[in-house]
Design a protein around this motif. Structure first.
Motif, short mmCIF file in Angstrom:
data_model
loop_
_atom_site.label_atom_id
_atom_site.label_comp_id
_atom_site.label_asym_id
_atom_site.label_seq_id
_atom_site.Cartn_x
_atom_site.Cartn_y
_atom_site.Cartn_z
N GLU A 1 87.13 37.59 -75.23
CA GLU A 1 85.73 37.81 -75.57
C GLU A 1 85.61 38.54 -76.91
O GLU A 1 84.83 38.14 -77.78
N VAL A 2 86.40 39.58 -77.09
CA VAL A 2 86.38 40.34 -78.35
C VAL A 2 86.89 39.48 -79.50
O VAL A 2 86.32 39.48 -80.59
N ALA A 3 87.97 38.73 -79.26
CA ALA A 3 88.53 37.88 -80.31
C ALA A 3 87.52 36.84 -80.78
O ALA A 3 87.38 36.62 -81.99
N GLU A 4 86.81 36.23 -79.84
CA GLU A 4 85.82 35.22 -80.23
C GLU A 4 84.76 35.85 -81.12
O GLU A 4 84.38 35.29 -82.16
N LYS A 5 84.28 37.02 -80.75
CA LYS A 5 83.25 37.70 -81.54
C LYS A 5 83.77 38.04 -82.93
O LYS A 5 83.11 37.79 -83.94
N LEU A 6 84.99 38.59 -83.02
CA LEU A 6 85.54 38.99 -84.31
C LEU A 6 85.88 37.78 -85.18
O LEU A 6 85.64 37.80 -86.40
N PHE A 7 86.45 36.73 -84.60
CA PHE A 7 86.73 35.51 -85.37
C PHE A 7 85.42 34.92 -85.91
O PHE A 7 85.36 34.46 -87.04
N ALA A 8 84.38 34.93 -85.08
CA ALA A 8 83.09 34.39 -85.51
C ALA A 8 82.52 35.19 -86.67
O ALA A 8 81.91 34.63 -87.58
N GLU A 9 82.72 36.50 -86.66
CA GLU A 9 82.19 37.35 -87.72
C GLU A 9 83.04 37.32 -88.99
O GLU A 9 82.53 37.29 -90.09
N GLY A 10 84.37 37.34 -88.83
CA GLY A 10 85.24 37.50 -89.99
C GLY A 10 86.14 36.32 -90.31
O GLY A 10 86.89 36.37 -91.28
N GLY A 11 86.07 35.26 -89.51
CA GLY A 11 86.96 34.13 -89.73
C GLY A 11 88.36 34.44 -89.26
O GLY A 11 88.66 35.55 -88.82
N PHE A 12 89.23 33.46 -89.37
CA PHE A 12 90.60 33.62 -88.90
C PHE A 12 91.35 34.61 -89.78
O PHE A 12 91.99 35.54 -89.29
N GLY B 1 90.17 36.87 -91.82
CA GLY B 1 89.55 38.19 -91.86
C GLY B 1 89.64 38.98 -90.58
O GLY B 1 89.10 40.08 -90.49
N THR B 2 90.30 38.42 -89.58
CA THR B 2 90.43 39.10 -88.29
C THR B 2 91.91 39.34 -88.00
O THR B 2 92.68 38.39 -87.92
N SER B 3 92.27 40.58 -87.87
CA SER B 3 93.66 40.91 -87.57
C SER B 3 93.84 41.16 -86.08
O SER B 3 92.88 41.48 -85.36
N VAL B 4 95.06 41.04 -85.63
CA VAL B 4 95.38 41.35 -84.24
C VAL B 4 95.09 42.84 -83.99
O VAL B 4 94.60 43.21 -82.92
N ASP B 5 95.34 43.68 -85.00
CA ASP B 5 95.03 45.11 -84.88
C ASP B 5 93.54 45.32 -84.61
O ASP B 5 93.18 46.14 -83.76
N SER B 6 92.68 44.59 -85.35
CA SER B 6 91.24 44.78 -85.16
C SER B 6 90.80 44.29 -83.78
O SER B 6 89.91 44.89 -83.16
N ASP C 1 100.36 34.58 -80.52
CA ASP C 1 99.91 34.91 -81.88
C ASP C 1 98.41 34.67 -81.99
O ASP C 1 97.75 34.32 -81.00
N LYS C 2 97.86 34.83 -83.19
CA LYS C 2 96.41 34.65 -83.39
C LYS C 2 95.99 33.21 -83.09
O LYS C 2 94.93 32.99 -82.51
#
Length: 196
Positions: free
Chosen positions: A15-26, A28-33, A51-52
């Motif tokens: 859920e968090v990954a989808e939101k962050l990928f949507a906001e920052g792209g692949f 722009g989104t780190s595994v750390d974030s 992996d991502k």
């Protein structure tokens, strides 16, 4: 049936990954974030996902499961008197809820390098679910099926969802009218080919 702690954690990460990928792209989104936003450590993400790119593929698998549950009772127009576009409209509505991640996947497919494979892996997952193993043709017929399903089924659905709002803005169409026209075209170009 309740989920185990591991399943809940995996779901929260997705859920968090989808939101962050949507906001920052692949890129722009780190595994750390993702780990920070999900409130887990990075090692836990790598416990659940390799992996991502695996995160994106897992998101898409989750979307497919959601579509399968929602369209399970719809015939797709194969029964007399049924609305042939009902399942397509349901699928489009569900995909719309994931529009931003689909746009990221589509954009990644256009880039050179291994990350662009994720879109094709997701397409393959969708095609495999639609045409499971034992009924799957082999050789040239299988290659024909892959080309057909990818270019007349998967890509048009994803592209329509990802681009509809900008398309409607540019061509001054209402989103519902564009969806209805797309369903008509999709039925003629993809679904009818399965019935002939």
């Amino acid at each position: 049936m309740s989920r185990s702690g591991g399943e809940k954690t995996r779901a929260r990460i997705l859920e968090v990954a989808e939101k962050l990928f949507a906001e920052g792209g692949f890129d722009g989104t780190s595994v750390d974030s993702i780990a920070h936003a999900a409130g887990v450590n990075k090692a836990l993400i790598y416990y659940h996902f390799k992996d991502k790119a695996d995160l994106v593929s897992s998101l898409f698998a989750q979307i497919l499961e959601e579509i399968e549950r929602a369209t399970a009772n719809e015939s797709g127009g194969l029964e007399p008197g049924a609305d042939p576009g009902a399942a397509i409209r349901t699928e489009l509505d569900l995909l719309e809820g994931h529009r931003q991640i689909l746009a990221v996947m589509l954009g990644e497919a256009l880039k050179a390098g291994p990350r662009g494979r994720t879109f094709f892996e997701c397409a393959e997952l969708g095609i495999e679910r639609e045409h499971p193993g034992p009924r799957r043709p082999r050789g040239r017929e299988r290659r024909r099926q892959l080309v057909h399903e990818f270019f007349t089924g998967f890509v048009p659905l994803v592209a329509f969802v990802a681009l509809r709002s900008r398309f409607c803005e540019h061509f001054h169409l209402e989103p519902d009218e564009a969806r209805d026209l797309f369903v008509e075209a999709f039925l003629r170009s993809h679904i009818d080919s399965h019935l002939s």
